[in-house]
Design a protein around this motif. Structure first.
Motif, PDB file in Angstrom:
ATOM      1  N   VAL A 101       1.519  -1.131  -0.492  1.00  0.00           N
ATOM      2  CA  VAL A 101      -0.151  -0.307   0.028  1.00  0.00           C
ATOM      3  C   VAL A 101       0.979   0.953  -0.313  1.00  0.00           C
ATOM      4  O   VAL A 101       1.866   1.834   1.060  1.00  0.00           O
ATOM      5  CB  VAL A 101      -0.694  -0.087   1.301  1.00  0.00           C
ATOM      6  N   PHE A 102       0.575   2.140  -0.632  1.00  0.00           N
ATOM      7  CA  PHE A 102       1.193   3.217  -1.192  1.00  0.00           C
ATOM      8  C   PHE A 102       0.333   4.426  -0.678  1.00  0.00           C
ATOM      9  O   PHE A 102      -0.798   4.485  -1.286  1.00  0.00           O
ATOM     10  CB  PHE A 102       2.119   3.613  -1.991  1.00  0.00           C
ATOM     11  N   THR A 103       0.550   5.459  -0.511  1.00  0.00           N
ATOM     12  CA  THR A 103      -0.046   6.794  -0.456  1.00  0.00           C
ATOM     13  C   THR A 103       0.342   7.566  -2.215  1.00  0.00           C
ATOM     14  O   THR A 103       1.832   7.910  -1.985  1.00  0.00           O
ATOM     15  CB  THR A 103       0.566   8.369   0.443  1.00  0.00           C
ATOM     16  N   ILE A 104      -0.460   8.283  -2.079  1.00  0.00           N
ATOM     17  CA  ILE A 104      -0.308   8.738  -3.822  1.00  0.00           C
ATOM     18  C   ILE A 104       0.144  10.221  -3.528  1.00  0.00           C
ATOM     19  O   ILE A 104      -0.773  11.320  -2.750  1.00  0.00           O
ATOM     20  CB  ILE A 104      -1.581   8.668  -4.354  1.00  0.00           C
ATOM     21  N   THR A 105       1.067  10.888  -3.163  1.00  0.00           N
ATOM     22  CA  THR A 105       1.511  11.918  -3.019  1.00  0.00           C
ATOM     23  C   THR A 105       1.398  13.688  -4.113  1.00  0.00           C
ATOM     24  O   THR A 105       1.671  14.355  -3.593  1.00  0.00           O
ATOM     25  CB  THR A 105       2.911  12.284  -2.617  1.00  0.00           C
ATOM     26  N   SER A 106       1.702  12.980  -5.337  1.00  0.00           N
ATOM     27  CA  SER A 106       1.386  14.027  -6.800  1.00  0.00           C
ATOM     28  C   SER A 106      -0.070  13.664  -7.936  1.00  0.00           C
ATOM     29  O   SER A 106       0.072  12.770  -8.278  1.00  0.00           O
ATOM     30  CB  SER A 106       2.545  14.109  -7.361  1.00  0.00           C
ATOM     31  N   ALA A 107      -0.379  14.384  -8.467  1.00  0.00           N
ATOM     32  CA  ALA A 107      -1.281  14.715  -9.605  1.00  0.00           C
ATOM     33  C   ALA A 107      -0.276  13.716 -10.124  1.00  0.00           C
ATOM     34  O   ALA A 107      -0.684  12.449 -11.576  1.00  0.00           O
ATOM     35  CB  ALA A 107      -1.540  15.772  -9.968  1.00  0.00           C
ATOM     36  N   LYS A 108       0.908  14.069 -11.059  1.00  0.00           N
ATOM     37  CA  LYS A 108       2.489  13.064 -11.663  1.00  0.00           C
ATOM     38  C   LYS A 108       1.790  11.589 -11.304  1.00  0.00           C
ATOM     39  O   LYS A 108       1.811  10.624 -12.346  1.00  0.00           O
ATOM     40  CB  LYS A 108       3.486  13.781 -11.723  1.00  0.00           C
TER      41      LYS A 108
ATOM     42  N   LEU B 296      -8.559  15.323 -10.385  1.00  0.00           N
ATOM     43  CA  LEU B 296      -9.048  14.478  -9.708  1.00  0.00           C
ATOM     44  C   LEU B 296      -8.408  14.299  -8.377  1.00  0.00           C
ATOM     45  O   LEU B 296      -8.510  13.777  -6.676  1.00  0.00           O
ATOM     46  CB  LEU B 296      -8.963  12.637 -10.037  1.00  0.00           C
ATOM     47  N   PHE B 297      -7.100  14.653  -8.253  1.00  0.00           N
ATOM     48  CA  PHE B 297      -5.720  14.992  -6.877  1.00  0.00           C
ATOM     49  C   PHE B 297      -6.181  15.849  -6.758  1.00  0.00           C
ATOM     50  O   PHE B 297      -6.238  15.146  -4.981  1.00  0.00           O
ATOM     51  CB  PHE B 297      -4.250  15.283  -7.532  1.00  0.00           C
ATOM     52  N   GLU B 298      -7.099  16.768  -6.643  1.00  0.00           N
ATOM     53  CA  GLU B 298      -7.684  18.236  -5.958  1.00  0.00           C
ATOM     54  C   GLU B 298      -8.506  17.551  -5.062  1.00  0.00           C
ATOM     55  O   GLU B 298      -8.853  17.458  -3.710  1.00  0.00           O
ATOM     56  CB  GLU B 298      -7.335  19.207  -6.445  1.00  0.00           C
ATOM     57  N   PHE B 299      -9.452  16.249  -5.948  1.00  0.00           N
ATOM     58  CA  PHE B 299     -10.689  15.865  -4.778  1.00  0.00           C
ATOM     59  C   PHE B 299     -10.217  15.353  -4.051  1.00  0.00           C
ATOM     60  O   PHE B 299     -10.745  14.692  -2.705  1.00  0.00           O
ATOM     61  CB  PHE B 299     -11.411  15.045  -6.449  1.00  0.00           C
ATOM     62  N   ILE B 300      -9.333  14.276  -4.432  1.00  0.00           N
ATOM     63  CA  ILE B 300      -9.259  13.532  -2.710  1.00  0.00           C
ATOM     64  C   ILE B 300      -8.019  13.936  -1.659  1.00  0.00           C
ATOM     65  O   ILE B 300      -8.230  13.231  -1.175  1.00  0.00           O
ATOM     66  CB  ILE B 300      -7.993  12.088  -4.300  1.00  0.00           C
ATOM     67  N   ASN B 301      -7.738  15.018  -2.210  1.00  0.00           N
ATOM     68  CA  ASN B 301      -7.545  15.305  -1.273  1.00  0.00           C
ATOM     69  C   ASN B 301      -8.312  16.796  -0.301  1.00  0.00           C
ATOM     70  O   ASN B 301      -7.615  17.268   0.346  1.00  0.00           O
ATOM     71  CB  ASN B 301      -5.611  16.643  -1.514  1.00  0.00           C
ATOM     72  N   ARG B 302      -9.200  16.777  -0.647  1.00  0.00           N
ATOM     73  CA  ARG B 302      -9.789  18.361  -0.441  1.00  0.00           C
ATOM     74  C   ARG B 302     -10.161  17.830   0.900  1.00  0.00           C
ATOM     75  O   ARG B 302     -10.285  15.907   1.872  1.00  0.00           O
ATOM     76  CB  ARG B 302     -11.469  18.240  -1.005  1.00  0.00           C
ATOM     77  N   GLU B 303     -10.635  18.470   1.905  1.00  0.00           N
ATOM     78  CA  GLU B 303     -11.201  18.935   2.867  1.00  0.00           C
ATOM     79  C   GLU B 303     -12.721  17.166   3.140  1.00  0.00           C
ATOM     80  O   GLU B 303     -13.360  18.180   2.021  1.00  0.00           O
ATOM     81  CB  GLU B 303     -11.588  19.675   4.038  1.00  0.00           C
ATOM     82  N   ARG B 304     -12.247  16.721   4.375  1.00  0.00           N
ATOM     83  CA  ARG B 304     -13.719  16.344   4.132  1.00  0.00           C
ATOM     84  C   ARG B 304     -14.538  16.122   5.489  1.00  0.00           C
ATOM     85  O   ARG B 304     -13.908  16.652   6.735  1.00  0.00           O
ATOM     86  CB  ARG B 304     -12.766  14.274   4.083  1.00  0.00           C
TER      87      ARG B 304
END
Length: 269
Positions: A232-239, A261-269
């Motif tokens: 399991v890895f954390t996705i840290t950039s849009a690239k 999509l990257f902005e979406f997954i890093n939004r405040e929930r």
């Protein structure tokens, strides 16, 4: 539709001499490895028409992926065009343990030579790699043991016992009549309702013979089913997300779409 279905079959590149269940099984395995399960279109607010031409353009020609109401309708239409007897069913997904969940997952009931089968190419990373005979049965797979249990008159439950883990019920269903309008209603909820899972989560997956990949929001999991291992890895950039989506999951998206999509997954929930 004939040309759409032929283009679809050409992309799956299945041996032309295959017939019957062998043909369906080969198409099934090729489909889940080629066309990714994907909620990105929902998040990007794409036009998600289920009209056959628009559906084939989106899922097959443009490689944008989709979820059950899209994948299983494509497969249903292909089987129907090939002369098989099929009809849609809608199941209740039970991954959260709630028996009262709405009917929000489309599958296909296949009838062939006096036997019936469940065909499902749209359940994401836990998707079986095979069609399932409609009878109480267990089938071993690289990622665990699938079981279908008949629980009543025309009522069934599909479960998975993952390797070295507790069994989970995937969904329950019966053989009631369902129409394309029923599917359209479930599709509308899944893609539009504020509480729907795909409206609130990026979920992308692809299933190969012994490997699976799952992107869920800002995490990616690589499953090595042959060795019962996962990373399991954390996705840290849009690239990084763009590479995972386009190279690993085979989704055709622009970098600008991936940035959204990257902005979406890093939004405040």
């Amino acid at each position: 539709m004939e040309q759409y279905v032929q283009d679809y079959l050409n992309q799956l590149n299945v041996a032309p001499q295959l017939q019957g269940i062998a043909l369906i099984s080969a198409l099934y395995k090729a489909h889940i490895a080629t066309f990714p399960f994907n909620s990105a279109n929902v998040i990007l607010k794409a036009n998600l028409s289920l009209e056959p031409e628009a559906l084939f353009d989106r899922v097959v020609t443009n490689r944008r992926g989709g979820y059950c109401f899209e994948h299983n309708k494509v497969f249903y239409l292909a089987l129907k065009a090939l002369g098989f007897t099929v009809r849609p069913l809608i199941t209740r997904v039970l991954l959260d343990g709630n028996e009262q969940n709405g009917r929000l997952h489309r599958v296909t009931l296949l009838e062939y030579q006096g036997k019936q089968y469940i065909v499902d190419v749209g359940f994401g990373v836990l998707n079986p790699r095979f069609i399932v005979p409609l009878k109480t049965t267990t089938i071993d797979a690289p990622n665990g043991r699938y079981s279908l249990e008949q629980t009543g008159d025309q009522a069934y439950r599909l479960a998975l016992a993952p390797n070295n883990d507790q069994p989970i019920t995937l969904y329950r269903f019966d053989l009631s009549e369902f129409t394309e309008m029923d599917c359209n209603i479930g599709h509308f909820y899944s893609s539009q309702h504020e509480n729907a899972a795909f409206v609130n989560n990026l979920v992308v997956s692809r299933i190969m013979d012994n490997e699976r990949i799952l992107i869920r929001n800002n995490q990616v999991t690589f499953f090595d089913d042959a060795h019962n291992q996962q990373e399991v890895f954390t996705i840290t950039s849009a690239k990084q997300l763009h590479s995972l989506l386009t190279e690993q999951c085979l989704v055709e998206l622009t970098f600008a779409q991936t940035q959204t999509l990257f902005e979406f997954i890093n939004r405040e929930r």
